[in-house]
Design an enzyme around this catalytic site. Structure first.
Site, short mmCIF file in Angstrom:
data_model
loop_
_atom_site.label_atom_id
_atom_site.label_comp_id
_atom_site.label_asym_id
_atom_site.label_seq_id
_atom_site.Cartn_x
_atom_site.Cartn_y
_atom_site.Cartn_z
N GLY A 1 0.82 -1.21 0.00
CA GLY A 1 0.00 0.00 0.00
C GLY A 1 0.86 1.26 0.00
O GLY A 1 2.02 1.22 -0.41
N SER B 1 7.37 5.54 -0.76
CA SER B 1 6.33 5.89 0.22
C SER B 1 6.93 6.74 1.34
O SER B 1 6.23 7.47 2.03
CB SER B 1 5.74 4.62 0.83
N GLU C 1 12.91 -2.07 -9.64
CA GLU C 1 14.38 -2.21 -9.59
C GLU C 1 14.97 -1.40 -8.44
O GLU C 1 16.11 -1.63 -8.05
CB GLU C 1 14.99 -1.75 -10.92
N MET D 1 10.95 7.65 -6.48
CA MET D 1 9.67 7.65 -5.76
C MET D 1 9.67 6.58 -4.68
O MET D 1 10.16 5.47 -4.88
CB MET D 1 8.54 7.41 -6.74
N GLY E 1 5.54 4.89 -8.66
CA GLY E 1 6.41 3.73 -8.87
C GLY E 1 5.58 2.44 -8.92
O GLY E 1 5.80 1.57 -9.77
N HIS E 2 4.59 2.33 -8.02
CA HIS E 2 3.72 1.14 -8.03
C HIS E 2 2.87 1.12 -9.30
O HIS E 2 2.63 0.06 -9.88
CB HIS E 2 2.77 1.15 -6.82
N HIS F 1 2.38 4.95 -4.85
CA HIS F 1 2.86 6.13 -5.57
C HIS F 1 3.07 5.73 -7.03
O HIS F 1 2.80 4.57 -7.40
CB HIS F 1 4.14 6.68 -4.93
#
Ligand code: PAF
Length: 286
Positions: free
Chosen positions: A31, A186, A148, A184, A36-37, A34
């Site tokens: 969770g 969290s 990565e 990026m 990146g996810h 951002h």
């Protein structure tokens, strides 16, 4: 987007996809999503008829209870972001469904998971490989997508998937960066405005390393360049600098540069309880 709160619901949904002959790409997360996810979701979306995701703050990969308690939980916003990115199904399981009888059975990459980052956070990668195994067994995807930026985690998961013959394709997705180069994460939201301004120094240090990475350059010089670049930013305290062979993760400490090197760095910003540890990574190529 289908929201599943139990493993059974998730399995039923996925069985329907499989019956229709649809391939499944998996993105596992804790969770606090951002961009990146979302890049992982987009990569999966390109290759699969269905994208399955998980949101589970995995207790066994946290060293300290305080760290686990402080982990951001932003469920409503996460679900909106997944839906907008075109996710088909998300599993948000309870801890006692994932660990029904505590932690008797574990999965561990015995060497790779206990070196480097794993040596300073004992048990961390064992927690990751154990939960990822469970999530793989629930979803049984064709491929799974990992960032990565978590360079050692990606290597550990690749190794585990190969060793345990999961038959799942592990896909690494390049790090997504802010306009000023900050990777990026969290954790970026926890930086003070001054530390946020200072944080791109990690990316600058990695770029400086690539800039001098000519064949034959002593690797000590590359390490010195990284240290000097970070030291020039007074708000950053370099905590870790590891250079490894990307194929074997064997540490590269001395000698002339004669091939690609995976560089992992971490630095702390801010003071005391409010300090934030950021990591970044880059493979340099001579
Ligand atoms: O990278 C993460 O967010 C976690 O380590 C993962 C892979 C979801 C396992 O909990």
């Amino acid at each position: 987007m289908k929201i599943c709160r139990t493993i059974e619901e998730m399995r039923e949904t996925l069985a329907n996809y499989r019956r229709a002959g649809e391939s499944i790409g998996l993105v596992t997360t804790m969770g606090a999503l951002h961009e990146g996810h979302i890049a992982l979701v987009h990569a999966a979306r390109e290759r699969h008829a269905r994208v399955a995701t998980t949101i589970f703050v995995n207790p066994t990969q946290f060293g300290e209870a305080a760290d686990l308690a402080a982990y951001p939980r932003t469920e409503a916003q996460d679900l909106e972001m997944f839906e907008a990115a075109g996710v088909d199904v998300v599993l948000l399981p309870q801890v006692d469904e994932i660990y029904p009888d505590g932690e008797e059975t574990i999965v561990e990459t015995t060497s790779l998971g206990n070196m480097l980052h794993g040596a300073v956070r004992p048990g961390h990668f064992r927690g990751v490989t154990t939960v990822v195994t469970k999530l793989f067994n629930i979803v049984r995807p064709d491929a799974a997508y990992f960032g990565e930026k978590d360079y050692q985690q990606l290597a550990v998961i690749r190794r585990m998937t190969g060793d345990l013959l999961f038959g799942i394709d592990i896909v690494g997705v390049p790090t997504v960066r802010e306009a000023d180069g900050l990777a990026m994460s969290s954790r970026n939201a926890r930086l003070s405005p001054e530390d946020r301004d200072a944080a791109p120094v990690l990316n600058r240090a990695l770029e400086a390393a690539q800039a001098i990475a000519l064949p034959g350059v002593p690797v000590e010089e590359i390490a010195r360049t990284i240290r000097d670049t970070v030291a020039a930013e007074p708000r950053a305290r370099l905590e870790g600098l590891d250079m490894v062979d990307p194929a074997t993760f064997r540490p590269i400490i001395t000698g002339p540069l004669d091939g690609p090197v995976g560089i992992m760095i971490s630095a702390r910003f801010g003071q005391g309880d409010h300090a934030v540890l950021l990591i970044d990574q880059r493979e340099i190529h001579p």
